[in-house]
Design an enzyme around this catalytic site. Structure first.
Site: not given
Ligand code: AMP
Length: 397
Positions: A355, A378, A199, A36
């Site tokens: 990620g 996100g 999930k 990053r």
């Protein structure tokens, strides 16, 4: 919108929101992945080369109630200095008299890092007065924090309103948007989306939105077993979200109506426990016995997913195909990374985001063989869920 390249930065104190929320070693605070920070370097260097000074704002971790040493940005100063090749000054509080004095004293070419903006709850509540205090430190505002663009926080969103004629995106933010728009607005078909990870509940919205734009949706990883159960299969002890069975069934039915082909793993590598030394064998994904769990996609699946990918011209990948962190269950994710790289070599546009899939292509050495690896987890997910990202809207509007 103001063009970053055309803007005159000479002798300006440039307030820049970066995403330096980097993973660190718990005891030494050493940065374990500096992607990053590296990704923001072209923006930082451009401003410095054009005669500006930098005031860096970022969050780090999720501090709950005020300052906590383990979330202090002071620990990452040496690493930034090494990457930028310059001294980095530090303000122990992101607002207040020290930050004011140090920013006022900045000379062209100098860099000041402010302490973690999330040491103030006002950051996450998007407090206007707090945003105003931050804004008072600089002459213009650059947002290069794509990873935080889905948050309507003071330093990502509200702050922009104090610079109506002096707000812009940095190179990283612009590149992230360009790559995402290439998928959505310039889709070359067939477009295949690969969705994986643990999930279903985290990925429902993106899958529902992808139904409107993709030709193929490949579903792998732990989330695929809820689909199998919903369709009447036996999944043993594999991951399952019983409260999502209805959603999965509905997604499959809608896809059929909409002409979108959903691909589920035909076979799985199953294990008798969630551990790298588990006993393993290959099994049809819809017929996993009790006491066993699917932890990776199987070889037949790899072949069929690879075939779909090699016929695709646009590829979006979010979420691994198995528990790739364990050597015993990395093969599926690695093979899909290889297939995406191969498709890219043949002319497909490939965007890897989120990620874990970004970490996987990095781990397996394919990061330079795909079109773009996003820094946003996100934020990218929300973009493809069809949501507006407040950090971007605040600059554009
Ligand atoms: P996510 O953050 O939802 O993309 O999930 C990523 C995580 O899913 C990784 O840590 C993987 O180890 C995990 N994962 C992938 N496949 C499986 C699986 N079949 N069973 C359990 N966990 C899985």
């Amino acid at each position: 919108m103001i063009n970053f390249l055309d803007y005159d930065f000479s002798n300006k104190r440039v307030l820049i929101r970066v995403d330096f929320n980097v993973p660190q070693d718990k005891s030494t605070f050493e940065i374990t992945d500096d992607k990053r920070i590296r990704a923001a370097l072209p923006t930082l260097k451009h401003i410095l080369n054009k005669g500006g000074s930098l005031i860096l704002m970022s969050h780090l971790g999720r501090p709950k109630n005020g300052p906590e040493d383990k979330f202090s940005l002071k620990h990452i100063i040496p690493h930034i200095e090494k990457l930028v090749g310059k001294e980095v000054l530090f303000a122990n509080d992101c607002i207040g008299s020290e930050a004011q004095q140090k920013s006022t004293a900045l000379k062209s070419g100098e860099i000041l890092l402010l302490e973690n903006v999330r040491f103030y709850n006002e950051e996450t509540t998007g407090d206007m007065n707090f945003a105003n205090e931050l804004a008072s430190l600089g002459d213009c505002f650059v947002n290069d924090a794509f990873g935080a663009a889905h948050r309507a926080h003071a330093s990502t969103t509200q702050i922009a309103s104090f610079f109506p004629d002096d707000k812009m995106m940095g190179f990283l933010m612009a590149a992230e948007i360009e790559s995402a728009e290439k998928i959505i607005k310039e889709t070359v078909r067939p477009f295949t989306a690969i969705v994986g990870g643990a999930k279903v509940s985290d990925k429902v919205l993106i899958v529902e939105n992808l139904l409107k734009i993709a030709d193929h949706i490949i579903i792998g990883g732990g989330m695929s077993y809820t689909f199998f159960k919903a369709l009447g299969g036996e999944i043993g002890d594999s991951l399952c979200e019983n409260e999502r069975l209805g959603t999965c069934k509905e997604i499959v039915e809608r896809a059929e109506k909409m002409g979108v082909k959903i691909h589920l793993p035909i076979d799985s590598k199953i294990a008798n426990k969630f551990a790298s030394d588990a006993q393993t064998r290959n099994q049809k994904s819809a017929a996993i016995p009790e006491g066993w769990m699917g932890l990776d996609i199987g070889n037949e699946t790899i072949k069929s997913f690879t075939k779909v990918l090699l016929n695709s011209k646009t590829i979006l990948w979010n979420g691994p195909m198995g528990v790739f962190e364990m050597d015993a269950f990395e093969h599926g994710t690695k093979s899909i990374a290889e297939a995406v790289a191969e498709a890219t070599k043949n002319g497909a546009y490939s965007l890897i985001g989120g990620g874990d899939s970004a970490a996987a292509v990095q781990k397996f050495g394919f990061a330079s063989q795909v079109s773009y690896v996003s820094t946003g987890g996100g934020a990218l997910l929300e973009y493809f869920e069809g949501k507006e990202l407040p950090g971007i809207s605040a600059i554009v509007n």
